[in-house]
Write an enzyme that holds these catalytic residues in place. Sequence first.
Site, PDB file in Angstrom:
ATOM      1  N   ALA A 108      -8.787  -1.340   5.531  1.00 23.91           N
ATOM      2  CA  ALA A 108      -8.732  -2.712   6.049  1.00 23.91           C
ATOM      3  C   ALA A 108      -9.747  -3.000   7.154  1.00 23.91           C
ATOM      4  O   ALA A 108      -9.727  -4.087   7.736  1.00 23.91           O
ATOM      5  CB  ALA A 108      -7.326  -3.110   6.521  1.00 23.91           C
ATOM      6  N   ALA A 109     -10.661  -2.065   7.424  1.00 24.34           N
ATOM      7  CA  ALA A 109     -11.691  -2.356   8.440  1.00 24.34           C
ATOM      8  C   ALA A 109     -12.542  -3.547   7.986  1.00 24.34           C
ATOM      9  O   ALA A 109     -12.892  -4.422   8.795  1.00 24.34           O
ATOM     10  CB  ALA A 109     -12.569  -1.129   8.676  1.00 24.34           C
ATOM     11  N   GLY A 110     -12.854  -3.598   6.700  1.00 21.47           N
ATOM     12  CA  GLY A 110     -13.628  -4.735   6.179  1.00 21.47           C
ATOM     13  C   GLY A 110     -12.845  -6.038   6.282  1.00 21.47           C
ATOM     14  O   GLY A 110     -13.433  -7.112   6.508  1.00 21.47           O
ATOM     15  N   ASP A 111     -11.538  -5.950   6.138  1.00 23.21           N
ATOM     16  CA  ASP A 111     -10.704  -7.163   6.246  1.00 23.21           C
ATOM     17  C   ASP A 111     -10.624  -7.619   7.698  1.00 23.21           C
ATOM     18  O   ASP A 111     -10.664  -8.826   7.988  1.00 23.21           O
ATOM     19  CB  ASP A 111      -9.306  -6.883   5.682  1.00 23.21           C
ATOM     20  CG  ASP A 111      -9.368  -6.415   4.231  1.00 23.21           C
ATOM     21  OD1 ASP A 111     -10.260  -6.903   3.504  1.00 23.21           O
ATOM     22  OD2 ASP A 111      -8.554  -5.564   3.851  1.00 23.21           O
ATOM     23  N   SER A 169     -19.552   2.728  10.089  1.00 25.41           N
ATOM     24  CA  SER A 169     -19.754   2.995  11.522  1.00 25.41           C
ATOM     25  C   SER A 169     -21.146   2.577  12.011  1.00 25.41           C
ATOM     26  O   SER A 169     -21.402   2.538  13.213  1.00 25.41           O
ATOM     27  CB  SER A 169     -19.527   4.479  11.816  1.00 25.41           C
ATOM     28  OG  SER A 169     -20.445   5.229  11.055  1.00 25.41           O
ATOM     29  N   GLY A 182      -3.264   2.624   8.741  1.00 22.47           N
ATOM     30  CA  GLY A 182      -2.689   1.644   7.820  1.00 22.47           C
ATOM     31  C   GLY A 182      -3.475   0.344   7.808  1.00 22.47           C
ATOM     32  O   GLY A 182      -4.397   0.141   8.602  1.00 22.47           O
ATOM     33  N   ASP A 222       0.845  -1.197   0.000  1.00 20.73           N
ATOM     34  CA  ASP A 222       0.000   0.000   0.000  1.00 20.73           C
ATOM     35  C   ASP A 222       0.881   1.247   0.000  1.00 20.73           C
ATOM     36  O   ASP A 222       1.720   1.430   0.901  1.00 20.73           O
ATOM     37  CB  ASP A 222      -0.913   0.014   1.239  1.00 20.73           C
ATOM     38  CG  ASP A 222      -1.987  -1.064   1.188  1.00 20.73           C
ATOM     39  OD1 ASP A 222      -2.112  -1.745   0.137  1.00 20.73           O
ATOM     40  OD2 ASP A 222      -2.703  -1.218   2.197  1.00 20.73           O
TER      41      ASP A 222
HETATM   42  O1  RIB Z   1      -9.090  -3.606   2.099  1.00 21.35           O
HETATM   43  C1  RIB Z   1      -7.967  -2.763   2.148  1.00 21.35           C
HETATM   44  C2  RIB Z   1      -6.962  -3.190   1.114  1.00 21.35           C
HETATM   45  O2  RIB Z   1      -7.505  -2.985  -0.169  1.00 21.35           O
HETATM   46  C3  RIB Z   1      -5.683  -2.404   1.112  1.00 21.35           C
HETATM   47  O3  RIB Z   1      -4.721  -2.928   1.994  1.00 21.35           O
HETATM   48  C4  RIB Z   1      -5.267  -2.435  -0.342  1.00 21.35           C
HETATM   49  O4  RIB Z   1      -4.114  -3.170  -0.582  1.00 21.35           O
HETATM   50  C5  RIB Z   1      -6.461  -2.992  -1.102  1.00 21.35           C
HETATM   51  O5  RIB Z   1      -6.270  -4.299  -1.437  1.00 21.35           O
END
Ligand code: RIB
Length: 307
Positions: free
Chosen positions: A252-255, A226, A290, A14
């Site tokens: 990356a909140a969804g991840d 939120s 991040g 990123d």
């Molecule tokens: O979901 C966030 C991610 O989306 C970031 O880290 C970026 O690399 C994209 O894949």
Amino acid sequence: MKPEVVVVGSANLDLVVDVATIPVAGETIHGGDLQRIPGGKGANQAVAAARLGRRVAMVGRVGDDEAGTMLRAAIASAGVDVTELLTTESTASGVALIAVAADGENSIVVSPGANNRLSPADVESAAGALQSAKVTLLQLEVPVEAVTAAVRCATGVVLLTPAPAPRVPLDEDLLSSIDVIVPNQSELATMTGQAQLAASGEVNAEVAVELARVIPAAAAVVTLGSEGAMVVTPDDACHVRAPQVASLDTTAAGDAFCGALADAFVDGADLVAATQWAVKVGAVSTMRYGAQPSLPSRADVENLLTN
Ligand code: RIB
């Protein structure tokens, strides 16, 4: 030791710049200093589940460049098994160009690089792990053929984050083999053409029936930022609210959310209980900057939500 969770997906470097507001088309703006942070939806989900204490393996590809070395090291240092994270020669690793606005929202452009080289054969060579894992996490930053191969091999619970949102409809057979699909509101709008389906406050059985008609997965969890998430099964829907936190960066909140769903499913949690845990983990991840650096441990979730 066999993994509890297998992630088939992307790893990206990123390249992140802070901006006051996300630029509109045709606009040039100044931002802050460039930051290089390990990310990629697949790698982030793998790291998220590992930070919550799960045994995780990742299937994917990086390039034979400096970014690839950095990404592999970052994923491995979170405790993820990277045996099936392959290296593609003479190819750049995936890169994501990310602008983070002052209100924590972001915009992301992904250059897939080596992620696009992940083949069905690569995935099939990890069939043993996919068959033993309780949960398989998938996204769409690698070729859909690789995702389909993972669905064929996996025997546990299969989750798909449809991101980036597919521009052409996904195969119905693929969708109906998914146990839980986890779109955000914009992905849902792209997939269904019906943005209003996901609007919070419109949570009712009618919505559930319509969503099940347009996305034939067994269940859906629609993330609402939120506002939390909406859990949708073929005949019902319920709204799970998120804790309110001081959000710094939503990348990356969804991840984090998907990693937490996987964590809960390994313990046999039901969909609503898993979502109640995932909204907490997702919210806490927005309190730090991040992608991978923001993903919390179990203790982080407890500490940051009580302070
Ligand atoms: O979901 C966030 C991610 O989306 C970031 O880290 C970026 O690399 C994209 O894949």
